[in-house]
Design an enzyme around this catalytic site. Structure first.
Site, PDB file in Angstrom:
ATOM      1  N   LYS A 136      44.284  39.026  35.104  1.00 31.97           N
ATOM      2  CA  LYS A 136      43.953  38.987  36.433  1.00 31.97           C
ATOM      3  C   LYS A 136      44.253  37.769  37.296  1.00 31.97           C
ATOM      4  O   LYS A 136      44.048  36.619  36.884  1.00 31.97           O
ATOM      5  CB  LYS A 136      42.285  39.380  36.275  1.00 31.97           C
ATOM      6  CG  LYS A 136      41.765  39.853  37.641  1.00 31.97           C
ATOM      7  CD  LYS A 136      40.199  40.039  37.230  1.00 31.97           C
ATOM      8  CE  LYS A 136      39.331  40.669  38.622  1.00 31.97           C
ATOM      9  NZ  LYS A 136      38.181  40.901  38.258  1.00 31.97           N
ATOM     10  N   LEU A 158      36.364  40.566  45.355  1.00 29.83           N
ATOM     11  CA  LEU A 158      36.230  40.874  44.093  1.00 29.83           C
ATOM     12  C   LEU A 158      35.052  41.648  43.546  1.00 29.83           C
ATOM     13  O   LEU A 158      34.730  41.753  42.489  1.00 29.83           O
ATOM     14  CB  LEU A 158      36.203  39.637  43.231  1.00 29.83           C
ATOM     15  CG  LEU A 158      37.452  38.638  43.367  1.00 29.83           C
ATOM     16  CD1 LEU A 158      37.378  37.172  42.858  1.00 29.83           C
ATOM     17  CD2 LEU A 158      38.709  39.536  42.152  1.00 29.83           C
ATOM     18  N   SER A 190      37.252  45.630  39.445  1.00 24.48           N
ATOM     19  CA  SER A 190      38.001  44.906  40.337  1.00 24.48           C
ATOM     20  C   SER A 190      39.018  44.501  39.361  1.00 24.48           C
ATOM     21  O   SER A 190      40.159  43.887  40.263  1.00 24.48           O
ATOM     22  CB  SER A 190      37.364  43.512  40.754  1.00 24.48           C
ATOM     23  OG  SER A 190      36.713  42.814  39.879  1.00 24.48           O
ATOM     24  N   SER A 191      39.147  44.687  38.407  1.00 22.01           N
ATOM     25  CA  SER A 191      40.319  44.111  37.507  1.00 22.01           C
ATOM     26  C   SER A 191      41.346  45.470  37.720  1.00 22.01           C
ATOM     27  O   SER A 191      42.053  45.953  36.625  1.00 22.01           O
ATOM     28  CB  SER A 191      40.145  43.989  36.006  1.00 22.01           C
ATOM     29  OG  SER A 191      39.101  43.233  35.899  1.00 22.01           O
ATOM     30  N   ILE A 226      31.682  41.881  36.591  1.00 23.69           N
ATOM     31  CA  ILE A 226      30.224  41.292  36.816  1.00 23.69           C
ATOM     32  C   ILE A 226      29.325  42.431  37.167  1.00 23.69           C
ATOM     33  O   ILE A 226      28.286  42.476  37.741  1.00 23.69           O
ATOM     34  CB  ILE A 226      30.175  40.124  37.948  1.00 23.69           C
ATOM     35  CG1 ILE A 226      28.735  39.368  38.132  1.00 23.69           C
ATOM     36  CG2 ILE A 226      30.565  40.781  39.548  1.00 23.69           C
ATOM     37  CD1 ILE A 226      29.150  38.366  39.063  1.00 23.69           C
ATOM     38  N   GLY A 227      29.935  43.849  37.328  1.00 22.71           N
ATOM     39  CA  GLY A 227      29.376  44.840  37.788  1.00 22.71           C
ATOM     40  C   GLY A 227      29.880  46.276  37.107  1.00 22.71           C
ATOM     41  O   GLY A 227      29.386  47.112  37.473  1.00 22.71           O
ATOM     42  N   GLY A 228      31.036  46.131  36.426  1.00 21.66           N
ATOM     43  CA  GLY A 228      31.970  47.143  35.953  1.00 21.66           C
ATOM     44  C   GLY A 228      33.437  46.769  35.831  1.00 21.66           C
ATOM     45  O   GLY A 228      34.234  47.849  35.798  1.00 21.66           O
ATOM     46  N   SER A 229      33.831  45.684  36.455  1.00 24.40           N
ATOM     47  CA  SER A 229      35.066  45.302  36.817  1.00 24.40           C
ATOM     48  C   SER A 229      36.098  45.374  35.642  1.00 24.40           C
ATOM     49  O   SER A 229      37.271  45.375  36.013  1.00 24.40           O
ATOM     50  CB  SER A 229      35.143  44.070  37.515  1.00 24.40           C
ATOM     51  OG  SER A 229      34.563  44.050  38.898  1.00 24.40           O
TER      52      SER A 229
END
Lengths: 568, 568
Positions: free
Chosen positions: B157, B206, B232-233, B253-256
């Site tokens: 990433k 991000l 985000s990835s 950090i939240g599902g990325s």
């Protein structure tokens, strides 16, 4: 040499804390609490001291000597309470000793310890006795122990929640706080078979390396009643040293296990964070995770520290009760061979130079280690000024909001050391969340620098002072730098006794001291406080530390060190 | 059904972010960056798509199909790039394959993947080639590999610091940021022998579960170019699914990690915090530890996720380079026997109900598990509203200060999803440090409740949706509740493919849907976004999770699950 601590109190903005009007309503509660404490000592355990306490303090009366030589305890009681935890557990499991007789001996000794040092906040003999008897009954009926700590008398810092008992944490306002449930660590220990009967003293705000509070006052040092036992696990330092419990549990956010262990005369481990639960208790730090408070054991031998950690973790599985913990079992790590151990000695952290007895102990330790073949190297302090500065800011970057809540709720008078700590960092100035995050980032950088330095230099453990001096005089301890460094780093660290005691005839400043140029005002103040005659007979301890989560290696190395020092 | 996301934007106070005047100065830098990216594709790797991209998006063009059937890659290249990481490493170590030919095949496939999906932020073929050749030389000269990942093509990433390369993290203002050193995880992988040649795309801020940014624009979904790859990835989801790298590294950090893995069509592990280093990179979260970002692998098989974790931890020892990590080796945990595994299924988190393809996948999974003898039970959601609320507040409780810094430095226009996330929690309202601590305390309570529930119900893993739907349409994903729950809990969690794909003919709302009473506006919005025909052919994944630091057990159980699903 006229600097006083008050010059260090920056703009503390302590308005809104004290309120004598409000406080008046609390005084009867305090009185009642104290009376209950006095009355909780069984009649047959009451002792008469040679003279009044003030005089004993003045004289530097040695409570440990008294305990052994005065005949207040029977030789059988001494024998039981001087047994190792491992032997006690073995003999109780095989019914050679009953939990009841073990309990009674320790409870008696705890009551003597309390009368010497004011180490207890609460004593509950009857409940302890009932518990011990129920364990004996259990063993008899089931033919097996209830758990690996079956019958072991353990003392607890009062701050830790205890089901249905007042839990005030040294705050007057919390005298009305009665938790429904045990804190997690208390619960885990109870599940394993521990017997509780005494909860111990701590300072107002829980943020002194000393012991004074408005509920039950200050605790005294076992080896010299005129000195401080250290803090904030003050009562634990005193009671464990005096053998009033087999193992004690304290908490540490800046030195609060290591200080009292070192000063009082026992050993104490500050484990890496999130191994031993701190969940459920009174403190100003709820949800504060920039510098994490930890709980850990104090004991008279390193073996007992090992035994506590192993059973607490491997049988207690605290991570099944506290979701914030790291589920790491305690690994069996053998005592290292001297030739395979590298110890990095940091004699001076570059901020406050050690006093003569500490210098002597460092030299003693270095010689003993070298003689045994340990690889001894210098460990240079890395940004200790940044570490000290950062950790002090972390404590109160909420602008002292939580402390203000807890203290102003009763309006209780602030002790001098409370004012001192509330004035550190940036005093009552609130940080923004982003400023707090910057402190965390600085802290992580320090962790990496120390980790890299140890890996690169192949240093297994760091050996250094716990504090620049031995046990301080009451209310006269201002420097936290040697212990708080390892709170900032979250390195497991352990205070261990060298077996040496301060001796005014040899522990005098060297010739260089009178021309010494102080590096900062704190050093000037701390050095001014050292007058050899005032500290006669104080135990001399040192501190060891290593990288995060290598607690097992630290404890194993500590076993070697105490052996080389001729203690245990 | 007329709710739009904009109704969810509370008082966001986004003044001071955008500045078109300032932004003008950055436009040439963006243009240059994009030109460099276009020019970085070797001439011989350039492909011609059937029609222009807009049309392919409209049609739901399947890039995976194209890659295999169009003949753009040789059969040998397909063979190499479809080999497991374990086989590749074995054949490179034994010189059956050279690192150079492995690299060339993956680099070619990565360039095809990029031209289909715009997944790369940077491609550096020549450096990758040089590195692969140097590894071949090393092996030839020394007779041994440089490390256990010798020659493995790994995508990164872009956010992760890369020595001497622009690292912007999706922020225009960071186009001038050129780190001196690799981030720790990149360094560890390089030490182990990985070959780098591509860095991948991510959204502005991000903080989208999608991919759009002002530097290189949005990435497209491999299976349906008209859908989002997730974020985000984002680029990692796409490139790994298309086989442009053997393993990819994302952050979450939240599902990325789990979002892009699930939506794009591969697997992705969000490990427990502090196992894989996130040190060194661009983000708004520096020093933010209320909800910790983690790094972790994306791969086409669970075996490769296992291989990554094992080598990264056990050979890489990242804790010697990053002092904030927990030094836990990767334990060898066998694939559980079905009869000894208990899976708790949480079909609906009580906040946003799953769309038809997800419901179908849950049913499919449940049946497959039961048929194999797995003990399948219901797992009831616990305070998911509190978890979602708390984690959203944690992201921006600095009052969006750090995001404001990073975004306003260029004045770049905010994308719709950036505005959305900045408006969540309490928007730009700064919390006090004490209020932040209260959030941490709530979070720890949730961790304990979930831990206790799993222990009590003897649930080994939780199986649930990754998101209430399959891959969203671009810029149309608002609900994070299924993934962010496990960020709040810090539970290791993994998105895994079921092998099913959305089918408009069967994945229609059931009869009950038209009379369904929405539990909240977010659910109403998300459900309105599901129109069966729009999602044709999107891969259907699910999520598994377990208690903190039981990552190994989660991965082992995932191996069983994919086997039962008939995938790998």
């Amino acid at each position: 040499m006229t600097i006083s601590y008050s010059e260090f109190i920056k703009e503390a903005h302590l308005e809104g804390f004290e309120d004598s009007e409000k406080y008046r309503a609390w005084e009867p509660k305090i009185k009642k609490y104290r009376e209950k404490l006095v009355n909780s000592i069984p009649e047959e355990f009451k002792i008469t001291l040679p003279t009044d306490v003030a005089e004993l303090q003045e004289k530097g009366f040695n409570g440990v000597d008294f305990l052994y030589k005065s005949g207040v305890l029977s030789s059988k009681e001494i024998e039981i309470t001087d047994m190792s935890a491992s032997d006690l557990l073995g003999q109780m499991a095989s019914s050679e000793l009953s939990a009841e007789e073990v309990f009674k001996a320790f409870a008696h000794r705890a009551c003597v310890a309390h009368q010497l040092t004011n180490c207890a906040a609460e004593i509950f003999y009857d409940e302890g006795l009932e518990r011990a008897r129920s364990l004996d009954k259990y063993l008899k009926e089931k033919g097996t122990t209830i758990g690996p700590l079956h019958g072991l008398p353990i003392s607890l810092k009062e701050q830790m929640n205890y089901a249905k008992k007042t839990t005030h944490g040294g705050y007057v306002s919390q005298l009305t706080n009665v938790p429904e449930k045990h804190g997690i660590t208390t619960q885990v220990l109870e599940n394993l078979g521990a017997v509780f009967y005494v909860r111990t003293n701590q300072p107002q705000s829980l943020m002194h390396l000393d012991s004074n509070n408005n509920v039950t006052g200050a605790t005294r040092n076992p080896y010299h009643l005129g000195l401080s036992p250290g803090g904030s696990s003050s009562g634990e330092g005193a009671i464990v040293t005096l053998g009033g419990s087999s193992i004690g549990v304290g908490t540490d956010i800046g030195g609060s296990i290591r200080g009292p262990a070192a000063f009082s005369g026992c050993h104490g481990l500050r484990p890496t964070s999130k191994r031993v639960s701190t969940s459920g208790g009174v403190s100003s730090g709820m949800g504060q995770e920039s510098v994490l408070a930890v709980a850990g054991p104090l004991a008279r031998t390193i073996d007992e520290i090992d035994l506590f950690m192993k059973n607490y973790l491997n049988a207690g599985k605290p991570w099944e009760l506290d979701g914030s913990l790291v589920p790491m079992k305690w690994r069996d790590v053998p005592v290292p061979e001297p030739q395979k151990l590298t110890v990095g000695i940091m004699c001076d952290d570059g901020l406050v130079k050690p006093s003569p007895p500490i210098v002597r102990a460092l030299k003693f330790a270095s010689e003993k280690l070298k003689a045994a073949g340990v690889n001894v190297v210098d460990f240079k302090p890395i940004k200790t000024d940044v570490a000290s500065d950062t950790v002090l800011k972390m404590y109160n970057c909420d602008g002292n909001e939580k402390q203000r809540q807890l203290l102003s709720a009763s309006g209780e008078p602030l002790t001098e050391l409370t004012k001192y700590i509330l004035s550190q960092g940036d005093g009552s100035k609130p940080y923004s969340v982003q400023q707090n995050r910057v402190l965390n980032f600085i802290r992580d950088g320090l962790r990496t620098e120390y980790t890299e330095a140890m890996v690169k230099q192949k240093v297994d453990i760091i050996l250094c002072p716990t504090y620049n001096n031995v046990a301080p005089r009451p209310e006269k301890i201002f420097n936290w730098s040697y212990t708080s460094l390892f709170n900032a780093l979250d390195f497991p660290s352990l205070s261990l006794q060298t077996g040496l005691f301060q001796d005014p005839s040899i522990d005098t400043w060297d010739d260089g001291h009178k021309n010494y140029v102080f590096r900062n005002d704190l050093e000037k103040l701390e050095c001014a406080l050292y007058n050899p005659v005032l500290f006669k007979g104080a135990p001399i301890a040192l501190q060891v530390a290593t990288r995060r989560y290598f607690d097992e290696e630290l404890v194993a190395a500590s076993k070697l060190l105490v052996k080389l020092f001729g203690t245990k």
